[in-house]
Each structure stands twice: as structure tokens, then as C-alpha cells.
Scaffold this active site. Structure first.
Site, PDB file in Angstrom:
ATOM      1  N   LYS A   1      -0.896  15.012 -13.046  1.00  0.00           N
ATOM      2  CA  LYS A   1      -0.722  15.527 -11.683  1.00  0.00           C
ATOM      3  C   LYS A   1      -1.747  16.639 -11.367  1.00  0.00           C
ATOM      4  CE  LYS A   1       3.199  13.170 -10.804  1.00  0.00           C
ATOM      5  NZ  LYS A   1       3.109  12.207 -11.929  1.00  0.00           N
TER       6      LYS A   1
HETATM    7  C1  LIG Z   1       3.370  10.872 -12.054  1.00  0.00           C
HETATM    8  C2  LIG Z   1       3.114  10.191 -13.352  1.00  0.00           C
HETATM    9  C3  LIG Z   1       2.960   8.793 -13.453  1.00  0.00           C
HETATM   10  C4  LIG Z   1       3.120   7.876 -12.255  1.00  0.00           C
HETATM   11  O1  LIG Z   1       2.079   7.969 -11.351  1.00  0.00           O
HETATM   12  P1  LIG Z   1       2.242   7.390  -9.853  1.00  0.00           P
HETATM   13  O2  LIG Z   1       1.049   7.835  -9.140  1.00  0.00           O
HETATM   14  O3  LIG Z   1       3.515   8.002  -9.337  1.00  0.00           O
HETATM   15  O4  LIG Z   1       2.355   5.911  -9.992  1.00  0.00           O
HETATM   16  C5  LIG Z   1       2.690   8.239 -14.690  1.00  0.00           C
HETATM   17  N1  LIG Z   1       2.606   9.009 -15.800  1.00  0.00           N
HETATM   18  C6  LIG Z   1       2.755  10.340 -15.751  1.00  0.00           C
HETATM   19  C7  LIG Z   1       2.688  11.131 -17.006  1.00  0.00           C
HETATM   20  C8  LIG Z   1       3.007  10.979 -14.535  1.00  0.00           C
HETATM   21  O5  LIG Z   1       3.169  12.310 -14.495  1.00  0.00           O
END
Ligand SMILES: *Cc1c(COP(=O)(O)O)cnc(C)c1O
Length: 506
Positions: free
Chosen positions: A111
Site C-alpha cells: 500500500k
Molecule cells: C491490499 C493488498 C492486496 C490486494 O490488492 P488490491 O489492489 O486490493 O487487489 C494484496 N496483498 C497485500 C499484501 C495487500 O496489502
């Protein structure tokens, strides 16, 4: 300009789309025109750094921002705060498979890729729109997003951030990451309840008109930082382009060769950014959409029916535990040739009946660009161990879901196109599960999470992620805890404090 996926709103500038987050009448903002990356653009950034690529891509989408403004945002986001010189690292696993590590940021979470830059874009948007209030970002978090948002928004002018998490309901590491956040504008509150209690209370506050107008009178407006904001999606296009160009630069592929991307998916933001990169001209063969046991997307792409009424499972890849993938709406909008009326009716069906159906023709058109499957919990844990034994590469649980689904893809299609696997978390972010996969449940049972860091680090001969290693010693700066019925009162208390501070200055 940016338009709504439901044909129900006027078009707005990028700054306005980022300020609004989502379309006020329902729906999501998408760019009216998807820019293409020309051969000239590509040659200009081929030898460039991550920041150079980011400036080019962001510039193509944000034409109400000055070149210098974008430059400043990108420089603040991707210079000192990542622990890898390339920002995003590419690790070669086999002759044709690369892992793209998206977790070298300040909170060890993927993120960070978006949340390190989005707050700067929002802060500038407020200036451009001559917005005269201060923004208060409210976040309800089940763990990771909260810390990434706190770190992204800390000390951003014109914005404060208040983050609610379930007290005792997140890992000790996650709690410590949040409660040690510095910055003058950050607030963290433990709520004696679960994640839904936090989320429902935050939603109720957003819908409380009386409270919002009280805030407005005092110079504040509430906002959110969630992943449907275009300002969070856009920065994710960058690493698709960057990783591709890096393979060209390193002579692993030639410019123009197609590649596959495998994406561990939850809310569909990450994989959608890959799709936009393809639409801009990046040569992509297939996007491979990997789910965990919450396989609502796998079922959707296989049957054409999106069915959200099903049991929610708590898995070892919790950031993918999602039953309503919000960004899918954008993808369907594009794949239907921008048919906002149809999208509206599907979203209404989803809301009222719990499902919608897209029909075979569209399902087949999607299958041309996207392949989907899921991995079970056992398959995921086995994959961590298998890959470590085979190549000494250690994956976290989310990345392992992606790797397992890629294995299934290879078996079914025999497609040996060069493939890049998105790695969305450091293995140290999910230490207990990763250690359990390698050494069995006994190795983690009843152990302190900080001990587990050391243990994992020893077994795999890899240093603990820099964002996590000193956590135990960092001073705790936030100790607010409240009952689940008192979330609004707690927010009033926090905001009351700002009001007091402000009036003592004026
Ligand atoms: C948020 C997240 C995802 C999913 O990503 P999206 O963009 O919501 O599909 C996958 N792995 C981790 C570790 C995340 O923090």
C-alpha cells in the site's frame, strides 16, 4: 477530465476527482481519455529511475497539475523512504519468472507504493480548488492500510488523519506500527470491538449531516483515503511500466515483447492498474488474477456471475479477504465499451439481490486479457516451503497465493511467456504464517511476534525488514482506547482538541 462509471455525474478535473474520492452520486471516476505511451515517451524513460517513470506516467494523467508540482510530489514520495535503491526490486526466480517486490516502503506494505504519493496529490488538489477547510481523513483499518495511510499522511499540510483499529484485534506488530507513528497530525484510536464496529461507526459519521455541518462551521471536512480514489490507483500504473522497462534495460526481453503479470488480488486495484498500463501500450499478454479461498473473483471470471452472498473466510492472506471488489466496476466499465447504464444496473443488482450476471460474450472478451484462479490455504503454505527449498526465495502468504495460481496457469496453458509476479508483502510482515509454513506450527506456537522475527531471520539468513526491526524499542505515542459505542465521542474529543489549539493561536 474524469467521468463516472455510471454516467451519473458531470466530468471533473483530476484535482476534483482526487478530492472527491468517489462520485458523490455513486460510481467511480475514470479518465475520459486513456493516454498512450508513445515510442518517444518510452525511449525517454527507458534508462530512467523509478521517479522518472512516475513523473512521466502521472504527468500523462494529471494535466491540471504543473510539471514541477508532479515532480515535487514524486520526489517527496520515492526518494529516501524506501529501503531499496530501485524503489521496486525485481528478483529473478527462474529463466522466465521474476518477482516484483512492492514492499520496500516505510511500512513494509505494498500500500506504500500509492499511499506515499497520494497525500501529496490530495494536498495540492486542495490548493488548486482553493479549498478553505482542513481535511480530516478517517480510516477504519484491520491492520495494514492504517499504518500505510498514517505514514503517508503524516505532516501533510492541510490534512489530519484519525485511524480506528480493533483493539486486540490486530497483530502486535501492526498495533505497534500504528501506535508509534510520529507526525503532528496523526491520531490513532484502539476500539474495543471488531473491524466491522470500526468501519460501521466511521460510515455512520460520514453520513451524519448534523455533525458534518458542525465540523464545516469550524473549518473541517471529513474525507477518506480508500483504494477507490483515482489518486491511489494512478501511482500503481507506474511499477508495471517500470518493471517492464527494467527487463528491457537488463536485456532479459526486447522492447515490444509481451509479458504476463500475476497479481494477488483483493479489491482489484492493483491488477486494474496493470490493465491501464496495457491499455496505454505496455505489451501485456495475460493478467493473471490470483485469489485466496475468498474466491468470488475466480468464480465470477469462470461463470460470469458475481455472487457476494457467501461465507467470508479469514485466511492467512488477510489483505485479500474481500467479497466485494470495488475496482472491478472500473474494469467492467471499460470492458463493456463504457456502458454506464449497464454498470449502474449491475451495481444495483449487486446491492439489492447480492449478485449480477454479465453474459457469455463479455465473459469471453475478458478471458482474452485475464486468466483467474485461486489457491487454498494448504496450497499457499506448501508453496512458501516449496519455493524456499527450490530457489531459497522466501515469499509471504499473499505472494505465495499468486505463485500457486501461476503454477496452475502454466499447467493448464503451457504458456511460457516471461512472467512478472507482483509480491505485495514482505515475508516479515506475516512472520508467523511464513515461519509456520517453513518449520511447522510448533515453531510459532505461543511465541512473541518479536521473537519470531529473529527466528525467521536466522532460518532464512535474511535481515528483518528495516520498517519492522526497531519497532520494539520505538516509543508508543498513541494510547487512546475507547468503547465501540464511543467512536464518535472520541472523534469529537480529538477534534475538540484541534479547535482549542486553533483558538488559542488566533
Ligand atoms: C491490499 C493488498 C492486496 C490486494 O490488492 P488490491 O489492489 O486490493 O487487489 C494484496 N496483498 C497485500 C499484501 C495487500 O496489502
Amino acid at each position: 477530465m474524469y467521468i463516472s462509471t455510471r454516467d451519473n455525474y458531470q466530468s471533473v478535473s483530476a484535482a476534483k476527482a482526487i478530492k472527491l474520492g468517489m462520485v458523490p452520486t455513486g460510481g467511480l471516476f475514470v479518465p475520459e481519455n486513456i493516454p498512450s505511451l508513445s515510442q518517444k515517451d518510452i525511449l525517454a524513460i527507458l534508462q530512467g529511475s523509478y521517479s522518472d517513470v512516475a513523473k512521466k506516467i502521472l504527468g500523462l494523467y494529471l494535466d491540471d497539475y504543473l510539471v514541477e508540482e508532479i515532480s515535487e510530489c514524486v520526489d517527496k514520495a520515492y526518494v529516501d523512504n524506501f529501503n531499496h535503491e530501485d524503489i521496486v526490486a525485481l528478483h529473478q526466480l527462474t529463466d522466465s519468472v521474476y518477482v516484483m517486490e512492492l514492499w520496500h516502503g516505510p511500512t513494509a506494505a505494498f500500500k506504500d507504493m500509492a499511499l506515499q504519493v497520494m497525500p501529496h496529490l490530495l494536498s495540492l488538489a486542495l490548493q488548486k480548488l482553493e479549498f478553505d477547510k482542513e481535511i480530516v481523513i478517517l480510516v477504519a483499518t484491520s491492520g495494514d492500510t492504517g499504518k500505510a495511510a498514517l505514514e503517508g499522511f503524516k505532516d501533510i499540510p492541510g490534512i489530519k488523519i484519525v485511524c480506528f483499529y480493533p483493539y486486540g484485534g490486530v497483530s502486535k506488530i501492526q498495533e505497534r506500527q500504528m501506535t508509534t507513528t510520529d507526525g503532528k497530525n496523526t491520531y490513532v484510536v484502539g476500539v474495543k470491538g471488531n473491524f466491522d464496529d470500526c468501519q460501521n461507526a466511521v460510515k455512520a459519521i460520514f453520513g451524519d449531516e448534523e455533525y458534518c455541518s458542525f465540523l464545516a462551521k469550524n473549518g473541517y471536512e471529513l474525507s477518506s483515503a480508500n483504494s477507490i480514489n483515482w489518486g491511489r490507483l494512478l501511482p500503481q500504473i507506474v511499477y508495471y511500466v517500470f518493471s517492464y522497462l527494467k527487463l528491457v534495460k537488463d536485456k532479459k526481453i526486447s522492447l515490444g515483447d509481451k509479458v504476463n503479470f500475476v497479481v494477488p488480488t483483493g479489491n482489484f486495484g492493483n491488477i486494474l492498474a496493470g490493465w491501464y498500463a496495457g491499455k496505454m501500450g505496455l505489451p501485456i499478454n495475460k493478467l493473471i488474477c490470483a485469489s485466496n479461498e475468498n474466491k468470488v473473483l475466480t468464480d465470477f471470471f469462470h461463470t460470469g456471475v458475481y455472487e457476494k452472498n457467501r461465507a467470508f473466510k479469514h485466511t492467512k492472506s488477510p489483505s485479500m479477504d474481500i467479497l466485494v471488489s470495488s475496482n472491478l466496476e472500473r474494469f467492467l466499465y471499460e470492458m463493456t465499451g463504457r456502458d454506464g447504464k449497464t454498470i449502474s444496473s449491475w451495481m444495483e443488482d449487486l446491492n439489492n439481490k447480492g449478485y449480477f450476471e454479465i453474459g457469455d460474450k463479455l465473459k469471453e472478451a475478458i478471458a482474452e486479457v485475464l486468466w483467474a484462479d485461486f489457491a487454498t490455504e494448504d496450497e499457499t503454505m506448501a508453496m512458501i516451503k516449496q519455493e524456499f527449498n527450490k530457489t531459497e526465495y522466501l515469499m509471504d502468504t499473499h505472494t505465495a497465493v499468486g505463485m500457486k495460481v501461476y503454477e496452475k496457469y502454466l499447467k493448464e496453458t503451457g504458456d511460457d511467456t516471461v512472467t512478472i509476479l507482483d509480491s505485495t508483502a514482505s515475508p516479515f510482515k506475516f512472520t508467523a504464517s511464513v515461519l509456520e509454513a517453513l518449520a511447522g506450527f510448533q515453531a510459532v506456537n505461543n511465541k512473541d511476534e518479536f521473537e519470531l522475527f529473529q527466528e525467521l531471520s536466522k532460518i532464512v539468513d535474511m535481515p528483518v525488514h528495516s520498517a519492522l526491526k526497531d519497532l520494539k524499542e520505538k516509543p508508543v505515542l498513541h494510547d487512546r482506547v475507547c468503547e465501540k459505542g464511543d467512536i464518535k465521542k472520541e472523534l469529537e474529543d480529538i477534534i475538540g482538541n484541534f479547535l482549542l489549539i486553533n483558538s488559542s493561536y488566533t
